[in-house]
Design an enzyme around this catalytic site. Structure first.
Site, short mmCIF file in Angstrom:
data_model
loop_
_atom_site.label_atom_id
_atom_site.label_comp_id
_atom_site.label_asym_id
_atom_site.label_seq_id
_atom_site.Cartn_x
_atom_site.Cartn_y
_atom_site.Cartn_z
N LYS A 79 6.71 56.49 72.04
CA LYS A 79 5.45 56.28 71.30
C LYS A 79 4.32 57.00 72.01
O LYS A 79 4.23 56.95 73.25
CB LYS A 79 5.16 54.78 71.22
CG LYS A 79 3.92 54.43 70.40
CD LYS A 79 3.69 52.91 70.36
CE LYS A 79 2.49 52.52 69.52
NZ LYS A 79 2.26 51.06 69.51
N SER A 154 1.90 48.93 64.91
CA SER A 154 1.42 50.27 65.10
C SER A 154 2.51 51.25 65.52
O SER A 154 2.31 52.46 65.42
CB SER A 154 0.32 50.27 66.17
OG SER A 154 0.85 49.84 67.42
N SER A 178 3.31 44.90 67.13
CA SER A 178 3.56 46.32 66.84
C SER A 178 4.96 46.83 67.13
O SER A 178 5.26 47.98 66.78
CB SER A 178 2.57 47.18 67.60
OG SER A 178 1.36 47.20 66.91
N1 GLN Z 1 -1.38 44.75 63.96
C1 GLN Z 1 -2.00 44.28 65.17
C2 GLN Z 1 -3.32 44.97 65.38
O1 GLN Z 1 -3.69 45.73 64.53
C3 GLN Z 1 -1.09 44.49 66.32
C4 GLN Z 1 -1.14 45.85 66.88
C5 GLN Z 1 -0.26 46.00 68.10
O2 GLN Z 1 0.57 45.15 68.40
N2 GLN Z 1 -0.50 47.05 68.84
O3 GLN Z 1 -3.98 44.77 66.34
#
Ligand code: GLN
Length: 479
Positions: A79, A154, A178
Site C-alpha cells: 500500500k 482505504s 481499512s
Molecule cells: N474509513 C475510515 C476512515 O475513513 C477508516 C480508514 C482507515 O482505516 N484508514 O477514516
C-alpha cells in the site's frame, strides 16, 4: 501457471522444485498487471528492478537446493502509505508527488528479508482517509468482482490486487477498518493485528494511536504466514510490543472445539443487510456444529464508536499532516511571495477535499475551549469502548460479527454525503479504538454475486485464536 489458485505455500513449493522460477513468476504477474490493471487501477508504481533483483537471489538459492525462506519468491504489493527506498510514495495524495523516501518501512523490509518479491506500490484513499478508494488523487480503484462497485477503502488497491490475482499477498493499513472492509468487499482475507504487534516505522501516519499494518491474502493460512513474518518488536517504533510472537501457522492445526464465540447484539441491529445477516448466522451455525459454544454478549457503548473515532482520528491527522508544508516533502508552490503564502498555497493545491475536511475537524476538536468537550470526551469514551471488549473477553474467546453493513456499493453512491460514508465503518471502528485484533474472512456471496465477509475479533495479542477460528470458518465454506 494458474495465478488464480496460487497461494504462498504453492508459490514456494513451485519455486523450490524448479517448476517455475521466481523471475518467471514475477514477470507473469507484471504481464497480468499490464493486461488487467488499466481497468482496475490498483498499482500506482511498479518496482521491476528491485523485484527482479530479489527474484534472482531466490532463484540462485533454489538452484543450489537451499531451503527457501517463508515467503521465498512470493510476489507481493505494498500500500502506498508504506515507504520503499527510492520508490515513489504518494499516500494517494498530490502533496507527496515526486517524494522518494530514502529508507524501507520495517514491514516492507521484513517481507523482503523473508524472500518476498516486491512488485510495486498500491493505490489507496488519500492518506488512508476513506472507505471506498474514491478519495485517491490518482483515480478510484474498481472492484475486480464487480467493476461498477468500489473495492472498499482505504486499502482498496491492496484488496483488489489480491482479488484480481495481480499479487499473491499485499500489505495494507487499518486505522478504522481499512483492511477488514476492503477485504470483505473484494472477497479476500484481511488481518488487523493488535495495536503494537506490527511495527509502524515507515508508515506515513494518519492517526498514530490507531494506525496498524496488516496483510491481505487469498486464504487464512497465508495470512498467518505473512503475519508471522511481520509481527514482533522493532526498536524504531516506540509503540511496538516486545511480547513474544505466537506460532500462528502451527496454531492453525489446533481444534476449535470448546472455544466460546461471542455474538455482540449491537452488531446485528437496524441497517444490517439481510443477506449479510444470513451469511453470518450460517457461520455461527457452522461453528456450533464443530463444537464451539455460541454466547450472546453486549458491547454497550458501540453506538458512540463512530463519533469517537471521527474526533480522535481527525485530531491526530490534523497534527500528523502539519508536516506537509511544501518545505520538506513533495509538492511546493512556486508562485508564492511569502513563506506563509507558500504553505497555504501548497496545502490548498496538494490536499483533496476529504483530507481538508478532516484537518479542519481535527483542528477544531483540539482548539482551546473545545478540547475538553470533544477530544478529552472522546478519549474517555474510548476507554469505555475498550472496557466493553475486556468485559466481553472475560466470557468468550473471540467475537464474531459482520464487517460491513452492506456489500460493496456502487462508485459514486456515497461520495456526496461524508456522514453516509463514515457510517460504513460502524462495525469496524470500535475494535480499532480498543486496540484488539480482527480479521475479515469471506463467508459467502449475495444473490448478485457480491462477496460477504465475516469479522472475527480476538483479544489483545491473541491473533492465534482469532486465526484458528477464521480457518474453521474458511474450511466450513469449502465443505
Ligand atoms: N474509513 C475510515 C476512515 O475513513 C477508516 C480508514 C482507515 O482505516 N484508514 O477514516
Amino acid at each position: 501457471m494458474e495465478l488464480e489458485s496460487l497461494t504462498i505455500d504453492g508459490t514456494r513449493a513451485a519455486v523450490a522444485s524448479g517448476e517455475i522460477t521466481a523471475n518467471e513468476l514475477a514477470n507473469l504477474h507484471y504481464e497480468r498487471i499490464d493486461a488487467r490493471d488499466g481497468e482496475i487501477n490498483s498499482f500506482l508504481a511498479l518496482s521491476r528492478e528491485r523485484a527482479l533483483g530479489q527474484a534472482a537471489k531466490i532463484d540462485a538459492m533454489a538452484a543450489k537446493g537451499d531451503a527457501l525462506p517463508a515467503l521465498g519468491g512470493v510476489p507481493v504489493g505494498i500500500k502506498d502509505v508504506l515507504v520503499m527506498q527510492g520508490a515513489p510514495a504518494t499516500a494517494g495524495s498530490l502533496i507527496l508527488k515526486g517524494y522518494r523516501p530514502p529508507y524501507d518501512a520495517t514491514a516492507v523490509g521484513r517481507l523482503e528479508a523473508a524472500g518476498a518479491v516486491l512488485l510495486g506500490k498500491l493505490n489507496c484513499d488519500e492518506f488512508a482517509m476513506g472507505s471506498s478508494n474514491e478519495n485517491s488523487a490518482y483515480g478510484p480503484v474498481l472492484n475486480p468482482r464487480a467493476l461498477d462497485r468500489v473495492p472498499g477503502g482505504s486499502s482498496g488497491g491492496s484488496a483488489a490486487a489480491v482479488a484480481a490475482n495481480l499479487a499473491v499477498a499485499t500489505l495494507g493499513t487499518d486505522t478504522g477498518g481499512s483492511i477488514r472492509q476492503p477485504a470483505a468487499f473484494c472477497g479476500v482475507v484481511g488481518v488487523l493485528p493488535t495495536y503494537g504487534r506490527v511495527s509502524r516505522y515507515g508508515l506515513i501516519a494518519f492517526a498514530s494511536s490507531l494506525d496498524r499494518v496488516g496483510p491481505f491474502t487469498k486464504n487464512v493460512k497465508d495470512a498467518a504466514t505473512v503475519l508471522q513474518v511481520l509481527a514482533g518488536h522493532d526498536v524504531m517504533d516506540a509503540t511496538s510490543s516486545d511480547r513474544p510472537v505466537d506460532d500462528y501457522v502451527g496454531g492453525l492445526e489446533k481444534p476449535v472445539e470448546g472455544l466460546r464465540i461471542g455474538v455482540p447484539a449491537e452488531y446485528f441491529g437496524e441497517g444490517l443487510d439481510l443477506e449479510i445477516r444470513g451469511a453470518i448466522e450460517g457461520v455461527l451455525a457452522g461453528l456450533k456444529t464443530v463444537g464451539c459454544v455460541i454466547k450472546p454478549v453486549n458491547l454497550p457503548h458501540t453506538k458512540y464508536a463512530i463519533p469517537t473515532y471521527y474526533v480522535i482520528a481527525t485530531a491526530e491527522a490534523s497534527s500528523n499532516l502539519s508536516r506537509f508544508d511544501g518545505v520538506r516533502f513533495g509538492l511546493r508552490d512556486a508562485e508564492a511571495k511569502t513563506l506563509s503564502e507558500m504553505f497555504r498555497r501548497t496545502r490548498d493545491a496538494g490536499f483533496g477535499a476529504e483530507v481538508k475536511r478532516r484537518i479542519l475537524l481535527g483542528t477544531y476538536a483540539l482548539s482551546a475551549g473545545y478540547y475538553d468537550a470533544y477530544y478529552k470526551k472522546a478519549q474517555q469514551v474510548r476507554t469505555l469502548l475498550t472496557r466493553d471488549f475486556l468485559t466481553a473477553f472475560a466470557e468468550v474467546d473471540v467475537l464474531v460479527a459482520p464487517v460491513t453493513p452492506t456489500p460493496a456499493f456502487k462508485l459514486g453512491e456515497k461520495t456526496d454525503d461524508p456522514v453516509k460514508m463514515y457510517l460504513e465503518d460502524i462495525y469496524s471502528v470500535a475494535a480499532s479504538l480498543a486496540g484488539v485484533c480482527g480479521i475479515s474472512v469471506p463467508c459467502g456471496e449475495t444473490k448478485d454475486g457480491l462477496p460477504i465477509g465475516v469479522q472475527v475479533i480476538g483479544r489483545h495479542f491473541d491473533e492465534a485464536t482469532m486465526l484458528r477460528v477464521a480457518q474453521a470458518v474458511e474450511t466450513g465454506q469449502l465443505r
